[in-house]
Scaffold this motif. Sequence first.
Motif, PDB file in Angstrom:
ATOM      1  N   CYS A  17       0.814  -1.223   0.000  1.00 60.22           N
ATOM      2  CA  CYS A  17       0.000   0.000   0.000  1.00 60.22           C
ATOM      3  C   CYS A  17       0.846   1.270   0.000  1.00 60.22           C
ATOM      4  CB  CYS A  17      -0.965  -0.010   1.182  1.00 60.22           C
ATOM      5  SG  CYS A  17      -0.162  -0.267   2.755  1.00 60.22           S
ATOM      6  N   CYS A  18       2.163   1.169   0.048  1.00 60.06           N
ATOM      7  CA  CYS A  18       3.030   2.362   0.016  1.00 60.06           C
ATOM      8  C   CYS A  18       3.641   2.540  -1.365  1.00 60.06           C
ATOM      9  CB  CYS A  18       4.128   2.248   1.071  1.00 60.06           C
ATOM     10  SG  CYS A  18       3.474   1.966   2.727  1.00 60.06           S
ATOM     11  N   PHE A  20       2.795   3.030  -5.574  1.00 64.25           N
ATOM     12  CA  PHE A  20       1.719   3.520  -6.434  1.00 64.25           C
ATOM     13  C   PHE A  20       2.119   3.435  -7.902  1.00 64.25           C
ATOM     14  CE2 PHE A  20       1.640   5.583  -2.354  1.00 64.25           C
ATOM     15  CZ  PHE A  20       0.317   5.434  -1.962  1.00 64.25           C
ATOM     16  N   PRO A  29      -2.047   9.261  -0.190  1.00 62.84           N
ATOM     17  CA  PRO A  29      -2.766   9.732   0.995  1.00 62.84           C
ATOM     18  C   PRO A  29      -2.874  11.247   1.120  1.00 62.84           C
ATOM     19  CG  PRO A  29      -0.667   8.701   1.581  1.00 62.84           C
ATOM     20  CD  PRO A  29      -0.888   8.431   0.147  1.00 62.84           C
ATOM     21  N   CYS A  71       6.120   5.726  -1.813  1.00 59.19           N
ATOM     22  CA  CYS A  71       5.904   6.880  -0.941  1.00 59.19           C
ATOM     23  C   CYS A  71       7.258   7.339  -0.385  1.00 59.19           C
ATOM     24  CB  CYS A  71       4.959   6.504   0.200  1.00 59.19           C
ATOM     25  SG  CYS A  71       4.658   7.890   1.310  1.00 59.19           S
ATOM     26  N   LEU A  73       7.784   8.693   2.307  1.00 57.67           N
ATOM     27  CA  LEU A  73       7.839   8.531   3.763  1.00 57.67           C
ATOM     28  C   LEU A  73       8.130   7.078   4.149  1.00 57.67           C
ATOM     29  CD1 LEU A  73       4.799  10.778   4.730  1.00 57.67           C
ATOM     30  CD2 LEU A  73       7.208  11.404   4.512  1.00 57.67           C
ATOM     31  N   LEU A  74       8.335   6.260   3.153  1.00 62.30           N
ATOM     32  CA  LEU A  74       8.624   4.851   3.418  1.00 62.30           C
ATOM     33  C   LEU A  74      10.124   4.629   3.542  1.00 62.30           C
ATOM     34  CD1 LEU A  74       7.608   1.893   3.627  1.00 62.30           C
ATOM     35  CD2 LEU A  74       7.972   1.730   1.157  1.00 62.30           C
ATOM     36  N   CYS A  80       7.095   2.909   7.565  1.00 59.38           N
ATOM     37  CA  CYS A  80       6.698   4.321   7.482  1.00 59.38           C
ATOM     38  C   CYS A  80       7.417   5.149   8.548  1.00 59.38           C
ATOM     39  CB  CYS A  80       5.189   4.430   7.664  1.00 59.38           C
ATOM     40  SG  CYS A  80       4.601   6.134   7.568  1.00 59.38           S
ATOM     41  N   LYS A  86       1.020   8.713  10.925  1.00 57.94           N
ATOM     42  CA  LYS A  86       0.865   8.562   9.479  1.00 57.94           C
ATOM     43  C   LYS A  86      -0.488   9.132   9.026  1.00 57.94           C
ATOM     44  CE  LYS A  86       1.672   4.124   9.235  1.00 57.94           C
ATOM     45  NZ  LYS A  86       1.935   3.477  10.499  1.00 57.94           N
ATOM     46  N   PRO A  87      -0.637   9.429   7.725  1.00 59.94           N
ATOM     47  CA  PRO A  87      -1.909   9.957   7.231  1.00 59.94           C
ATOM     48  C   PRO A  87      -3.094   9.052   7.598  1.00 59.94           C
ATOM     49  CG  PRO A  87      -0.231  10.081   5.518  1.00 59.94           C
ATOM     50  CD  PRO A  87       0.369   9.308   6.651  1.00 59.94           C
ATOM     51  N   CYS A  90      -3.748   5.971   5.606  1.00 62.56           N
ATOM     52  CA  CYS A  90      -2.787   4.888   5.832  1.00 62.56           C
ATOM     53  C   CYS A  90      -3.099   4.182   7.149  1.00 62.56           C
ATOM     54  CB  CYS A  90      -1.373   5.447   5.884  1.00 62.56           C
ATOM     55  SG  CYS A  90      -0.922   6.349   4.394  1.00 62.56           S
TER      56      CYS A  90
HETATM   57  S1  SF4 Z   1       2.616   7.744   4.639  1.00 66.69           S
HETATM   58 FE1  SF4 Z   1       3.588   5.916   5.469  1.00 66.69          FE
HETATM   59  S2  SF4 Z   1       1.991   4.311   5.467  1.00 66.69           S
HETATM   60 FE2  SF4 Z   1       1.297   5.992   4.127  1.00 66.69          FE
HETATM   61  S3  SF4 Z   1       1.915   5.394   2.052  1.00 66.69           S
HETATM   62 FE3  SF4 Z   1       3.571   6.674   2.936  1.00 66.69          FE
HETATM   63  S4  SF4 Z   1       5.025   5.235   3.877  1.00 66.69           S
HETATM   64 FE4  SF4 Z   1       3.107   4.125   3.502  1.00 66.69          FE
END
Ligand code: SF4
Length: 162
Positions: A17-18, A20, A29, A71, A73-74, A80, A86-87, A90
């Motif tokens: 899910c991180c 795309f 997100p 992402c 942020l990963l 994460c 986290k958002p 997420c």
């Molecule tokens: S914010 Fe964190 S949980 Fe959400 S997609 Fe990015 S890495 Fe994954």
Amino acid sequence: MISGLISAEECAGCRQCCKFAYTDLMLTPLITPELAEEIRRRLPEQRFISREGTFLLRLEPEADDPGTYYCTLLDRKRGCIMGSRKPFECAIWPFAVTEKEGELAIALSPECPIAAKKPEAQIKRTAEQIADRAFEEAKKYPELIKPCPPGAKVIVEEHAES
Ligand code: SF4
């Protein structure tokens, strides 16, 4: 990742899910202004796409796979970097807020391979636990309401009779 349905260990081994595809970049997100400030503190080089008061993260394609965007942020080793901050989308994944016949609803994404193996009763119970908070958040930030993806199953409807 929603605790109560998926463990941190199960989530760490997947991270589907991180990631795309180019065509899903508008489904990354939602970042609220408060969260954007926190992300700027943790990751000063992060850039954003502004959306009338909220933001999306600006992601870059993988060097060896231009159709794939991870992402920013990963952390590929630790997960994460936002932890419990986290958002919202997420934090409730693989559930998502959607609409059914004009009413808010909670759907289960068919894309999470781990949730797909969980018992239906556990999925329903977890969705019911997050529903009120999710509907409240969606009313505050309507951008959280996403089209129900093909194959997704609606689990909770806001005004359904029980
Ligand atoms: S914010 Fe964190 S949980 Fe959400 S997609 Fe990015 S890495 Fe994954």
